[in-house]
Design a protein around this motif. Sequence first.
Motif, short mmCIF file in Angstrom:
data_model
loop_
_atom_site.label_atom_id
_atom_site.label_comp_id
_atom_site.label_asym_id
_atom_site.label_seq_id
_atom_site.Cartn_x
_atom_site.Cartn_y
_atom_site.Cartn_z
N MET A 61 -11.69 6.05 11.04
CA MET A 61 -10.22 6.64 11.10
C MET A 61 -9.79 7.80 11.77
O MET A 61 -10.80 8.88 11.70
N VAL A 62 -9.09 7.51 12.78
CA VAL A 62 -8.76 8.85 13.76
C VAL A 62 -7.27 8.94 13.60
O VAL A 62 -6.30 8.29 12.96
N PRO A 63 -7.12 10.48 13.49
CA PRO A 63 -5.76 11.07 13.17
C PRO A 63 -4.65 10.58 14.13
O PRO A 63 -4.94 10.38 15.44
N LYS A 64 -3.50 10.13 13.71
CA LYS A 64 -2.42 9.40 14.45
C LYS A 64 -1.82 10.07 15.59
O LYS A 64 -1.60 9.73 16.73
N ASP A 65 -2.05 11.66 15.67
CA ASP A 65 -1.65 12.48 16.54
C ASP A 65 -2.71 12.68 18.01
O ASP A 65 -2.50 13.49 18.71
N THR A 66 -3.78 11.81 17.62
CA THR A 66 -4.70 12.07 18.97
C THR A 66 -4.33 10.73 20.13
O THR A 66 -3.78 9.70 19.51
N ALA A 67 -4.94 11.12 21.23
CA ALA A 67 -4.50 10.12 22.11
C ALA A 67 -5.40 8.85 22.02
O ALA A 67 -4.75 7.72 22.27
N THR A 124 -5.37 -3.64 16.00
CA THR A 124 -3.84 -3.49 16.28
C THR A 124 -2.86 -4.42 15.60
O THR A 124 -1.92 -4.07 15.05
N LEU A 125 -3.12 -5.77 15.86
CA LEU A 125 -2.31 -6.85 15.17
C LEU A 125 -2.39 -6.67 13.58
O LEU A 125 -1.16 -6.80 12.93
N MET A 126 -3.53 -6.39 13.03
CA MET A 126 -3.47 -6.33 11.60
C MET A 126 -2.82 -5.06 11.27
O MET A 126 -1.92 -5.30 10.40
N GLU A 127 -2.52 -4.01 12.04
CA GLU A 127 -1.63 -2.79 11.53
C GLU A 127 -0.28 -3.11 11.90
O GLU A 127 0.65 -2.97 11.25
N GLN A 128 -0.01 -3.76 13.05
CA GLN A 128 1.53 -4.03 13.63
C GLN A 128 2.14 -5.18 12.69
O GLN A 128 3.26 -5.10 12.39
N GLU A 129 1.30 -6.21 12.34
CA GLU A 129 1.97 -7.25 11.52
C GLU A 129 1.40 -7.57 10.05
O GLU A 129 1.82 -8.54 9.41
N GLY A 130 0.53 -6.74 9.60
CA GLY A 130 0.33 -6.73 8.27
C GLY A 130 -0.53 -7.81 7.89
O GLY A 130 -0.51 -8.43 6.84
N ARG A 131 -1.38 -8.49 8.72
CA ARG A 131 -2.10 -9.81 8.59
C ARG A 131 -3.52 -9.37 8.35
O ARG A 131 -3.96 -8.33 8.68
N GLY A 132 -4.27 -10.42 7.75
CA GLY A 132 -5.54 -10.31 7.37
C GLY A 132 -6.63 -10.47 8.49
O GLY A 132 -6.28 -11.10 9.50
N PHE A 133 -7.69 -10.05 8.47
CA PHE A 133 -8.72 -9.84 9.65
C PHE A 133 -8.98 -11.59 10.21
O PHE A 133 -8.71 -11.89 11.25
N ALA A 134 -9.27 -12.40 9.19
CA ALA A 134 -9.60 -13.86 9.47
C ALA A 134 -8.46 -14.58 10.24
O ALA A 134 -8.62 -15.26 11.20
N ASP A 135 -7.11 -14.30 9.86
CA ASP A 135 -6.07 -14.79 10.43
C ASP A 135 -5.94 -14.25 11.99
O ASP A 135 -5.58 -14.93 12.82
N VAL A 136 -5.95 -13.01 11.97
CA VAL A 136 -5.93 -12.31 13.37
C VAL A 136 -6.85 -12.82 14.40
O VAL A 136 -6.82 -13.07 15.53
N LEU A 137 -8.17 -12.91 13.77
CA LEU A 137 -9.43 -13.54 14.70
C LEU A 137 -8.96 -14.73 15.09
O LEU A 137 -9.54 -15.06 16.54
N LYS A 138 -8.54 -15.71 14.52
CA LYS A 138 -8.13 -17.01 14.96
C LYS A 138 -7.27 -16.90 16.02
O LYS A 138 -7.40 -17.72 17.23
N GLU A 139 -6.31 -16.06 16.16
CA GLU A 139 -5.30 -16.00 17.07
C GLU A 139 -5.94 -15.36 18.14
O GLU A 139 -5.84 -15.71 19.44
N GLU A 153 -3.56 6.09 20.06
CA GLU A 153 -2.53 5.29 20.63
C GLU A 153 -2.93 4.07 21.81
O GLU A 153 -2.32 3.50 22.30
N VAL A 154 -4.44 4.06 21.72
CA VAL A 154 -4.75 2.94 22.61
C VAL A 154 -4.88 1.86 21.68
O VAL A 154 -5.50 1.68 20.81
N ASP A 155 -3.94 0.75 22.16
CA ASP A 155 -3.88 -0.34 21.19
C ASP A 155 -4.17 -1.73 22.35
O ASP A 155 -4.49 -1.61 23.55
N GLY A 156 -4.13 -2.64 21.65
CA GLY A 156 -4.45 -4.08 22.25
C GLY A 156 -5.63 -4.25 22.73
O GLY A 156 -6.87 -3.70 22.17
N VAL A 157 -5.83 -5.05 24.01
CA VAL A 157 -7.26 -4.98 24.55
C VAL A 157 -7.65 -3.87 25.43
O VAL A 157 -8.64 -4.10 26.13
N SER A 158 -6.94 -2.82 25.45
CA SER A 158 -7.27 -1.52 26.11
C SER A 158 -8.70 -0.92 25.55
O SER A 158 -9.06 -1.12 24.55
N ASN A 159 -9.36 -0.30 26.47
CA ASN A 159 -10.59 0.67 26.16
C ASN A 159 -10.20 2.04 26.55
O ASN A 159 -9.01 2.48 27.35
#
Length: 433
Positions: A269-275, A169-184, A278-284
């Motif tokens: 890769m899942v279509p953007k128009d599927t439910a 989610t953060l990689m998509e929203q903030e355009g950051r790399g995997f290693a950087d987001v993992l540290k956060e 839209e599941v973001d962050g730490v949600s399952n």
Amino acid sequence: MADGLKLGLAGIGTVGSGLLRLIEARRNTLASRAGRPVEVVAVSARNKRKKRDVDLSRVRFVQTRVKLATDPEIDVFVELIGGEAGVAKEAVEAALRAGKHVVTANKALLAHHGASLPALAEKHGAALNFEAAVAGGIPVVKVIREGLQGNDISRVYGILNGTCNYILTLMEQEGRGFADVLKEAQAQGYAEADPTFDIGGFDTAHKLALLTSLAFGTRTSFDAVYVEGIETITPADIEAADDLGYRIKLLGVALRTDSGIEQRVHPTMVPKDTAIAEVDGVSNCVAIDGDFVGDVMLIGPGAGGGPTASAVMSDIIDIARGHVLPAFGIKAKDLKPYKKAQMRAHEGGYYIRLSVHDRTGAFAAIAQRMAEQKISIESIVQRRPRSSVGDARAAVVLVTHQTTEAAVRKALAAIERDGHVDAKPQMIRIEKL
């Protein structure tokens, strides 16, 4: 009111502390709902002297977890230790042999010993409940085991690891790399110091193995799960997915086919128009396809002290009410042997990203290698990632029609041997949902 249900709690970490707080805060309500008082009478942990934010003054401390498991004063052994073997397995087995009911959040233990432990529980007339082992606070075990028993389930899939979903989610929203987001994620407590278990897909695979047995009535077979993590996902892949109308999620997918059961964990890769997109962050999220009910989707918190303690308590209340079912909904002896599905074409096709040398004939050679494996290409574009300003390299992105993974891998291996790419090709499945 009936006599109280006495619990022995092994493990006083995030979930164990959450359970103690829940019982203290809802004591009267729980007694009313369960039909009897519920109380923790004994606990065990590795470090008795560790400072904790819960009051343990009114409970006994038992030196070892195995000794607690057979304590004559407890009715239920609550195992919140973790791990597929060692003290967790020894303690759970000891509790079941002593006729104690067991409530556990340990997905690894059940994924690896999902045949022997339910049989042991049934032999000694004990419950083996594990709602908290899959998707945290989402009551998916009860939904499949009890709510959907009138259905023939064909597929169960979902986002089963909050750490991976948070990173993507953060990689998509903030355009950051995997290693950087993992540290956060590690700094905020969403990822462990050694995150391999989460980002490598193994946590999702353990949970998927349990969902597979629940949905299809088979013995657990963790070793049959194909596992791929998110470590290789780049901002370029996320940008390409966005351009193509998709979002990238780590999915666990279990599918029943004519030849057997297919279990796989991988970035998807899942279509953007599927439910599920839209599941973001730490949600399952868990989705279940049934023949009579149709498609059911459950979304909620997949981890954390409160949500997971909520799931543990639901299992405890079932026991207090005398509601004891086989662990996977049917008796252990009736669970069918797991039969792995034969290889077949993936309906959704594949996304492939190649970093191609700028030389004459490279594109033609790539197309030839795909044709040799009878791979039909839906689209092919050359694109420069938005995040790589000043980078002279351009990625070639291909989207295939339905084909087999073996064919794609053979084609990519040949392309690498030809020397037309300067990095390992990226391949991500596109899922039809």
